[in-house]
Design a protein around this motif. Sequence first.
Motif, mmCIF file in Angstrom:
data_model
loop_
_atom_site.group_PDB
_atom_site.id
_atom_site.type_symbol
_atom_site.label_atom_id
_atom_site.label_comp_id
_atom_site.label_asym_id
_atom_site.label_seq_id
_atom_site.Cartn_x
_atom_site.Cartn_y
_atom_site.Cartn_z
ATOM 1 N N VAL A 66 0.843 -1.205 0.000
ATOM 2 C CA VAL A 66 0.000 0.000 0.000
ATOM 3 C C VAL A 66 0.871 1.246 0.000
ATOM 4 C CG1 VAL A 66 -1.612 1.363 1.382
ATOM 5 C CG2 VAL A 66 -1.999 -1.088 1.060
ATOM 6 N N TYR A 67 1.863 1.282 0.888
ATOM 7 C CA TYR A 67 2.747 2.444 0.979
ATOM 8 C C TYR A 67 3.706 2.500 -0.212
ATOM 9 C CZ TYR A 67 1.192 2.380 5.863
ATOM 10 O OH TYR A 67 0.434 2.376 7.007
ATOM 11 N N GLY A 68 4.191 1.352 -0.622
ATOM 12 C CA GLY A 68 5.160 1.318 -1.704
ATOM 13 C C GLY A 68 4.595 1.683 -3.056
ATOM 14 N N SER A 69 3.273 1.596 -3.213
ATOM 15 C CA SER A 69 2.657 1.936 -4.495
ATOM 16 C C SER A 69 2.376 3.426 -4.634
ATOM 17 C CB SER A 69 1.352 1.148 -4.673
ATOM 18 O OG SER A 69 0.418 1.483 -3.653
ATOM 19 N N VAL A 70 2.461 4.179 -3.521
ATOM 20 C CA VAL A 70 2.217 5.631 -3.573
ATOM 21 C C VAL A 70 3.308 6.375 -2.779
ATOM 22 C CG1 VAL A 70 -0.276 5.522 -3.982
ATOM 23 C CG2 VAL A 70 0.587 5.371 -1.630
ATOM 24 N N PRO A 71 4.565 6.155 -3.098
ATOM 25 C CA PRO A 71 5.648 6.676 -2.251
ATOM 26 C C PRO A 71 5.729 8.191 -2.192
ATOM 27 C CG PRO A 71 6.510 5.780 -4.289
ATOM 28 C CD PRO A 71 5.078 5.373 -4.218
ATOM 29 N N PHE A 72 5.524 8.861 -3.322
ATOM 30 C CA PHE A 72 5.604 10.324 -3.316
ATOM 31 C C PHE A 72 4.485 10.905 -2.461
ATOM 32 C CE2 PHE A 72 4.480 14.513 -4.897
ATOM 33 C CZ PHE A 72 5.708 15.144 -4.989
ATOM 34 N N PHE A 73 3.276 10.415 -2.643
ATOM 35 C CA PHE A 73 2.122 10.838 -1.864
ATOM 36 C C PHE A 73 2.388 10.639 -0.371
ATOM 37 C CE2 PHE A 73 -2.069 9.728 0.014
ATOM 38 C CZ PHE A 73 -2.804 10.848 -0.339
ATOM 39 N N VAL B 163 4.871 7.306 18.713
ATOM 40 C CA VAL B 163 4.411 8.307 17.746
ATOM 41 C C VAL B 163 4.637 7.814 16.327
ATOM 42 C CG1 VAL B 163 4.743 10.656 16.899
ATOM 43 C CG2 VAL B 163 4.795 10.208 19.357
ATOM 44 N N TRP B 164 5.770 7.165 16.097
ATOM 45 C CA TRP B 164 6.062 6.605 14.762
ATOM 46 C C TRP B 164 4.970 5.626 14.325
ATOM 47 C CZ3 TRP B 164 8.449 1.409 14.164
ATOM 48 C CH2 TRP B 164 8.667 1.075 12.817
ATOM 49 N N LEU B 165 4.575 4.721 15.208
ATOM 50 C CA LEU B 165 3.516 3.766 14.865
ATOM 51 C C LEU B 165 2.207 4.486 14.581
ATOM 52 C CD1 LEU B 165 4.261 0.930 17.463
ATOM 53 C CD2 LEU B 165 4.691 0.892 14.988
ATOM 54 N N ILE B 166 1.905 5.518 15.352
ATOM 55 C CA ILE B 166 0.684 6.295 15.122
ATOM 56 C C ILE B 166 0.726 6.946 13.746
ATOM 57 C CG2 ILE B 166 -0.588 8.359 15.850
ATOM 58 C CD1 ILE B 166 0.216 7.642 18.746
ATOM 59 N N VAL B 167 1.880 7.502 13.370
ATOM 60 C CA VAL B 167 2.021 8.174 12.077
ATOM 61 C C VAL B 167 1.774 7.209 10.928
ATOM 62 C CG1 VAL B 167 3.712 9.229 10.510
ATOM 63 C CG2 VAL B 167 3.522 10.043 12.867
ATOM 64 N N ILE B 168 2.418 6.058 10.947
ATOM 65 C CA ILE B 168 2.276 5.154 9.799
ATOM 66 C C ILE B 168 0.873 4.554 9.728
ATOM 67 C CG2 ILE B 168 4.740 4.667 9.689
ATOM 68 C CD1 ILE B 168 4.280 2.017 11.018
ATOM 69 N N LEU B 169 0.240 4.341 10.885
ATOM 70 C CA LEU B 169 -1.122 3.809 10.859
ATOM 71 C C LEU B 169 -2.117 4.862 10.385
ATOM 72 C CD1 LEU B 169 -1.164 1.662 14.125
ATOM 73 C CD2 LEU B 169 -1.040 0.858 11.761
ATOM 74 N N LEU B 170 -1.931 6.108 10.781
ATOM 75 C CA LEU B 170 -2.815 7.176 10.306
ATOM 76 C C LEU B 170 -2.713 7.360 8.801
ATOM 77 C CD1 LEU B 170 -2.397 9.962 13.037
ATOM 78 C CD2 LEU B 170 -4.435 8.580 12.578
ATOM 79 N N LEU B 171 -1.540 7.116 8.242
ATOM 80 C CA LEU B 171 -1.337 7.320 6.811
ATOM 81 C C LEU B 171 -1.762 6.121 5.976
ATOM 82 C CD1 LEU B 171 2.093 9.190 6.778
ATOM 83 C CD2 LEU B 171 -0.187 10.132 6.377
ATOM 84 N N TYR B 172 -2.062 5.013 6.611
ATOM 85 C CA TYR B 172 -2.434 3.814 5.854
ATOM 86 C C TYR B 172 -3.686 4.043 5.003
ATOM 87 C CZ TYR B 172 -4.042 -0.879 4.748
ATOM 88 O OH TYR B 172 -4.486 -1.980 4.083
ATOM 89 N N PHE B 173 -4.693 4.647 5.586
ATOM 90 C CA PHE B 173 -5.975 4.778 4.887
ATOM 91 C C PHE B 173 -5.920 5.771 3.721
ATOM 92 C CE2 PHE B 173 -6.942 3.096 9.098
ATOM 93 C CZ PHE B 173 -7.643 1.952 8.737
ATOM 94 N N PRO B 174 -5.333 6.959 3.891
ATOM 95 C CA PRO B 174 -5.206 7.814 2.708
ATOM 96 C C PRO B 174 -4.311 7.199 1.634
ATOM 97 C CG PRO B 174 -4.075 8.790 4.600
ATOM 98 C CD PRO B 174 -4.913 7.670 5.108
ATOM 99 N N CYS B 175 -3.278 6.469 2.036
ATOM 100 C CA CYS B 175 -2.415 5.821 1.041
ATOM 101 C C CYS B 175 -3.168 4.715 0.308
ATOM 102 C CB CYS B 175 -1.168 5.248 1.712
ATOM 103 S SG CYS B 175 0.047 6.495 2.208
ATOM 104 N N ARG B 176 -3.975 3.961 1.032
ATOM 105 C CA ARG B 176 -4.761 2.913 0.372
ATOM 106 C C ARG B 176 -5.763 3.517 -0.595
ATOM 107 N NH1 ARG B 176 -8.491 -1.060 3.930
ATOM 108 N NH2 ARG B 176 -9.667 0.899 4.117
ATOM 109 N N TRP B 177 -6.386 4.629 -0.180
ATOM 110 C CA TRP B 177 -7.335 5.297 -1.080
ATOM 111 C C TRP B 177 -6.641 5.769 -2.354
ATOM 112 C CZ3 TRP B 177 -6.784 10.389 -2.630
ATOM 113 C CH2 TRP B 177 -7.784 10.851 -3.496
ATOM 114 N N PHE B 178 -5.486 6.422 -2.199
ATOM 115 C CA PHE B 178 -4.815 6.964 -3.374
ATOM 116 C C PHE B 178 -4.255 5.845 -4.242
ATOM 117 C CE2 PHE B 178 -1.242 9.364 -5.473
ATOM 118 C CZ PHE B 178 -2.081 10.153 -6.249
ATOM 119 N N SER B 179 -3.825 4.760 -3.635
ATOM 120 C CA SER B 179 -3.356 3.610 -4.409
ATOM 121 C C SER B 179 -4.475 3.054 -5.274
ATOM 122 C CB SER B 179 -2.830 2.523 -3.473
ATOM 123 O OG SER B 179 -2.405 1.391 -4.193
ATOM 124 N N ASN B 180 -5.658 2.910 -4.694
ATOM 125 C CA ASN B 180 -6.808 2.428 -5.463
ATOM 126 C C ASN B 180 -7.207 3.427 -6.546
ATOM 127 O OD1 ASN B 180 -7.024 0.042 -3.987
ATOM 128 N ND2 ASN B 180 -8.363 0.964 -2.455
#
Length: 396
Positions: free
Chosen positions: A308-315, A366-383
């Motif tokens: 999910v993250y690797g498909s939208v790295p710039f975003f 905080v790092w775990l919170i950051v990457i989990l918060l970004l999962y959903f927008p990254c998944r949306w943009f990947s789709n």
Amino acid sequence: MDNFVARKTRIQSIDILRGAIMLIMALDHVRDFLHIGGQMVDPTDMRTTYPVLFFTRWITHFCAPIFVFLSGISAYLAGTRRTKQQLLGFLVKRGVWLVFVELVIITLAFSLNPLYNAFALQVIWAIGMSMILLGLLIWLPARVIGLIGLILIFGHDIITNLKPLPNTTEDVLIKVLFTAKGTIFFLDKSHIIFDLYAILPWTGVMLLGYFFGTVYKNEYSAANRKTILLYSSLTALVLFITLRLINQYGDPAPWATQKNSIYTFMSFLNVSKYPPSLMYCCLTLSAGLFVLALTEKAVNKLAAFLKVYGSVPFFYYVLHFYLIRFLNVIVFFAMGFKTSQIITPNTPFLFQPPGFGFNLASVYVVWLIVILLLYFPCRWFSNYKKTHTQWWLSYL
């Protein structure tokens, strides 16, 4: 960092590896801005560091070179769908766009200073400039481009020993092209350029990645590709160990016996990122090649998560910087700091007063919170990217 691979031909091992390094990279940036003394304390200084802090920083050393290397592979794959002229235009335009992003969008996140008193030249700058240079070389055979990359990687450490007269044209060119390590260039009395990434050593990594893109051609079976990648990984690792044991060439910071075996081991691993030394490249790229070899057919929840993250790295890259800095501002006021402390003298970073930040354990939370918060927008943009074909998507 790039999205050159067509939707129907995405290579999942590239997305998995890229996703992994994107998440690890966020740890370094959270530490930079939210750890006590994060901007002022060198986690790799054997005199002041401790093992957990050292390895928190050390593990993130793998991010930038693999990031750049994968960009080179993606550039080659882009060329399989374009003429040389089209690829030249694409690489140059994307390179210029990335330099703009670094100077305007990322610099603002880095400093939170809308007056732009300090411009930061980091990995996006290095990728952008390397793309432009790669674009000028694409008329050459891929093996020649790879050879040029190897020459830059193996030979640029020689340049670090040159000591031109300060502030001369030669001095500036050597720093920008070869040796930048937090080099500060003054534009005027109130504006500076903070250069962390020398261009040509990183260009060498991208050129080598471009050559490795050839193993993804149809004439290579997955088994053959896996063998090539594994042997290349082993070769790089053996070269790293050999050069490090010799301790003469390949890194400007030789290792040395420390106060105990753990610190001596840390010193052995403490290779130089600014600029990326030969040993640094061997160690980090060895790991990247190894993961590429083993994940091409990986099917599990972790692989799906990383893709999910690797498909939208710039975003992801842009969002994660702004999210971290947003949290930085919240923590600043929550800890009771005043608006008069937003600016710290002699530092380009706002909201970073002395005494600000958490302990290292809190940084990991905080790092775990950051990457989990970004999962959903990254998944949306990947789709979104999978179902849309607008031209501008290739630039995000």
